[in-house]
Design a protein around this motif. Structure first.
Motif, mmCIF file in Angstrom:
data_model
loop_
_atom_site.group_PDB
_atom_site.id
_atom_site.type_symbol
_atom_site.label_atom_id
_atom_site.label_comp_id
_atom_site.label_asym_id
_atom_site.label_seq_id
_atom_site.Cartn_x
_atom_site.Cartn_y
_atom_site.Cartn_z
ATOM 1 N N SER A 1 0.939 -1.281 0.125
ATOM 2 C CA SER A 1 -0.154 0.200 0.054
ATOM 3 C C SER A 1 0.786 1.112 0.052
ATOM 4 C CB SER A 1 -1.010 -0.189 1.104
ATOM 5 O OG SER A 1 -1.774 -1.093 0.948
ATOM 6 N N GLU A 2 1.794 1.362 -0.740
ATOM 7 C CA GLU A 2 2.823 2.528 -1.281
ATOM 8 C C GLU A 2 3.617 2.657 -0.161
ATOM 9 O OE1 GLU A 2 0.483 6.110 -3.052
ATOM 10 O OE2 GLU A 2 -1.262 4.893 -2.226
ATOM 11 N N THR A 3 3.921 1.786 1.022
ATOM 12 C CA THR A 3 4.990 1.882 1.572
ATOM 13 C C THR A 3 5.985 1.120 1.628
ATOM 14 O OG1 THR A 3 3.218 3.050 3.362
ATOM 15 C CG2 THR A 3 5.090 2.245 4.187
ATOM 16 N N GLN A 4 7.207 1.388 1.866
ATOM 17 C CA GLN A 4 8.239 0.402 1.918
ATOM 18 C C GLN A 4 8.256 -0.328 3.216
ATOM 19 O OE1 GLN A 4 12.886 0.652 2.271
ATOM 20 N NE2 GLN A 4 12.492 0.569 -0.031
ATOM 21 N N ARG A 5 7.937 -1.721 3.284
ATOM 22 C CA ARG A 5 7.951 -2.421 4.630
ATOM 23 C C ARG A 5 9.242 -2.971 5.025
ATOM 24 N NH1 ARG A 5 2.308 -5.884 5.516
ATOM 25 N NH2 ARG A 5 3.581 -7.249 4.520
ATOM 26 N N ASN A 6 10.070 -3.504 4.032
ATOM 27 C CA ASN A 6 11.376 -3.960 4.408
ATOM 28 C C ASN A 6 12.223 -3.833 3.258
ATOM 29 O OD1 ASN A 6 9.950 -5.445 6.583
ATOM 30 N ND2 ASN A 6 9.022 -6.790 5.173
ATOM 31 N N LYS A 7 13.546 -3.770 3.747
ATOM 32 C CA LYS A 7 14.586 -3.738 2.572
ATOM 33 C C LYS A 7 15.762 -4.635 3.018
ATOM 34 C CE LYS A 7 17.235 -0.039 0.719
ATOM 35 N NZ LYS A 7 18.083 -0.247 -0.347
ATOM 36 N N GLY A 8 16.220 -5.378 1.839
ATOM 37 C CA GLY A 8 17.407 -6.343 2.021
ATOM 38 C C GLY A 8 18.753 -5.427 2.114
ATOM 39 N N ASN A 9 19.693 -6.296 2.092
ATOM 40 C CA ASN A 9 21.096 -6.060 2.154
ATOM 41 C C ASN A 9 21.700 -5.305 1.006
ATOM 42 O OD1 ASN A 9 23.473 -5.051 3.593
ATOM 43 N ND2 ASN A 9 24.258 -7.180 3.545
ATOM 44 N N PHE A 10 21.122 -4.505 0.380
ATOM 45 C CA PHE A 10 21.603 -3.972 -0.709
ATOM 46 C C PHE A 10 21.762 -2.236 -0.523
ATOM 47 C CE2 PHE A 10 21.148 -6.615 -4.249
ATOM 48 C CZ PHE A 10 20.559 -7.702 -3.664
ATOM 49 N N PRO A 11 22.991 -1.982 -1.340
ATOM 50 C CA PRO A 11 23.380 -0.262 -1.188
ATOM 51 C C PRO A 11 22.219 0.642 -1.385
ATOM 52 C CG PRO A 11 24.302 -1.194 -3.239
ATOM 53 C CD PRO A 11 23.804 -2.459 -2.398
ATOM 54 N N GLY A 12 22.326 1.815 -1.045
ATOM 55 C CA GLY A 12 21.232 2.847 -1.245
ATOM 56 C C GLY A 12 21.139 3.105 -2.917
ATOM 57 N N ARG A 13 22.092 2.554 -3.622
ATOM 58 C CA ARG A 13 21.633 2.961 -4.821
ATOM 59 C C ARG A 13 20.459 2.217 -5.633
ATOM 60 N NH1 ARG A 13 24.496 0.533 -8.358
ATOM 61 N NH2 ARG A 13 25.471 -1.331 -7.177
ATOM 62 N N PHE A 14 20.110 1.172 -4.693
ATOM 63 C CA PHE A 14 18.835 0.417 -5.143
ATOM 64 C C PHE A 14 17.694 1.291 -4.461
ATOM 65 C CE2 PHE A 14 20.539 -3.285 -7.494
ATOM 66 C CZ PHE A 14 21.683 -3.140 -7.040
ATOM 67 N N SER A 15 16.909 1.630 -5.202
ATOM 68 C CA SER A 15 15.466 2.235 -4.707
ATOM 69 C C SER A 15 14.316 1.937 -5.132
ATOM 70 C CB SER A 15 15.673 3.575 -4.659
ATOM 71 O OG SER A 15 15.780 4.012 -5.937
ATOM 72 N N GLY A 16 13.093 1.986 -4.610
ATOM 73 C CA GLY A 16 11.959 1.609 -5.225
ATOM 74 C C GLY A 16 10.645 2.561 -4.713
ATOM 75 N N ARG A 17 9.480 2.395 -5.444
ATOM 76 C CA ARG A 17 8.452 2.862 -5.098
ATOM 77 C C ARG A 17 7.291 2.285 -5.333
ATOM 78 N NH1 ARG A 17 7.768 8.733 -8.492
ATOM 79 N NH2 ARG A 17 8.247 7.572 -10.739
ATOM 80 N N GLN A 18 6.073 2.187 -4.952
ATOM 81 C CA GLN A 18 4.829 1.901 -5.218
ATOM 82 C C GLN A 18 3.693 2.896 -5.348
ATOM 83 O OE1 GLN A 18 2.899 -0.595 -2.537
ATOM 84 N NE2 GLN A 18 2.280 -2.189 -4.086
ATOM 85 N N PHE A 19 2.777 2.845 -6.454
ATOM 86 C CA PHE A 19 2.036 3.940 -6.757
ATOM 87 C C PHE A 19 0.434 3.697 -6.014
ATOM 88 C CE2 PHE A 19 4.833 6.128 -9.496
ATOM 89 C CZ PHE A 19 5.653 5.274 -9.922
ATOM 90 N N SER A 20 -0.239 4.437 -5.991
ATOM 91 C CA SER A 20 -1.607 4.053 -5.747
ATOM 92 C C SER A 20 -2.345 2.941 -6.375
ATOM 93 C CB SER A 20 -2.496 5.405 -5.652
ATOM 94 O OG SER A 20 -2.746 5.871 -7.060
ATOM 95 N N ASN A 21 -2.136 2.684 -7.365
ATOM 96 C CA ASN A 21 -2.605 1.422 -8.398
ATOM 97 C C ASN A 21 -1.869 0.183 -7.862
ATOM 98 O OD1 ASN A 21 -0.203 2.118 -9.671
ATOM 99 N ND2 ASN A 21 -1.469 2.196 -11.636
#
Lengths: 113, 113
Positions: free
Chosen positions: A51-71
């Motif tokens: 639901s558009e919120t990052q809940r968890n993140k693995g052990n990867f550098p900050g160069r890896f990012s993401g996002r989720q949209f309302s759909n």
């Protein structure tokens, strides 16, 4: 019911560039997770959105990012690409998240040259 | 630290035989253990999953056996068919999947006709 759709299927990028990958989950699924698959390291968890919120993140550098949209569609971005980022990037959706009942897409094959 | 160890790396079984793939885990907080099947060019597909309060689960020709005290679980494929030739991954997650799924390294299964 349409499956998980990932675009593009293949990408070739040059070191130092950035890339954005897209994932459309199964209709009604609010959770999208991303995994990196390589011959050496296997399948590794990148992050999960619910639901558009990052809940968890693995052990990867900050160069890896993401996002989720309302759909519920999700994108992941990798900046300042390195040769070691060459991999199959897989997106998985589920209705409850947390690794339960994943349906994976066919992935995006990223090659960094 | 590899938290889920899978063996063997590769396996050849005659048509009609039983294929057995084993996994061992270290983290006793894991509470969900799925198996995935992956064909070339495709993402992993969920086959069957088990929770630690059950010692065995069967779905069609696929059976998971679970030994909580030994921290081991295995996949049995009965009456193996050439169409079962694929890579199989065991996985585990804990407490709502806080770290996503932790995958084993995979087993490349070949069923000879």
């Amino acid at each position: 019911k349409a499956g998980v759709t990932q675009t593009p299927r293949y990408l070739i990028k040059t070191r130092g560039q950035q890339v954005t990958l897209s994932c459309s989950p199964i209709s009604g699924h609010r959770s999208v997770s991303w995994y990196q698959q390589t011959p050496g390291q296997g399948l590794q968890f990148l992050f999960e959105y619910f639901s558009e919120t990052q809940r968890n993140k693995g052990n990867f550098p900050g160069r890896f990012s993401g996002r989720q949209f309302s759909n519920s569609r999700s994108e992941m971005n990798v900046s300042t690409l390195e040769l070691g980022d060459s991999a199959l990037y897989l997106c998985a959706s589920s209705d409850r998240g947390g690794g339960y009942g994943y349906t994976f897409g066919s992935g995006t094959r990223l090659t960094v040259v | 630290q590899q938290q889920v160890k899978q063996s063997p790396q590769s396996l050849i079984v005659q048509k009609g035989g039983i294929s057995i793939i084993n996994c061992a885990y270290e983290n006793t907080a894991f509470d969900y253990f799925p198996w995935y099947q992956q064909f070339p060019g495709k993402g992993p597909a969920l086959l069957i999953a088990i929770r630690p309060d059950v010692s065995e689960k069967k779905e069609g020709r696929f059976t998971i056996s679970f030994n909580k005290s030994a921290k081991q679980f295995s996949l049995h494929i009965m009456d193996s068919q050439p169409g079962d030739s694929a890579t199989y991954f065991c996985a585990a997650s804990k407490g709502g999947g806080a770290d996503g799924l932790t995958f084993g390294k995979g087993t490349h299964l070949i069923i000879q006709p």
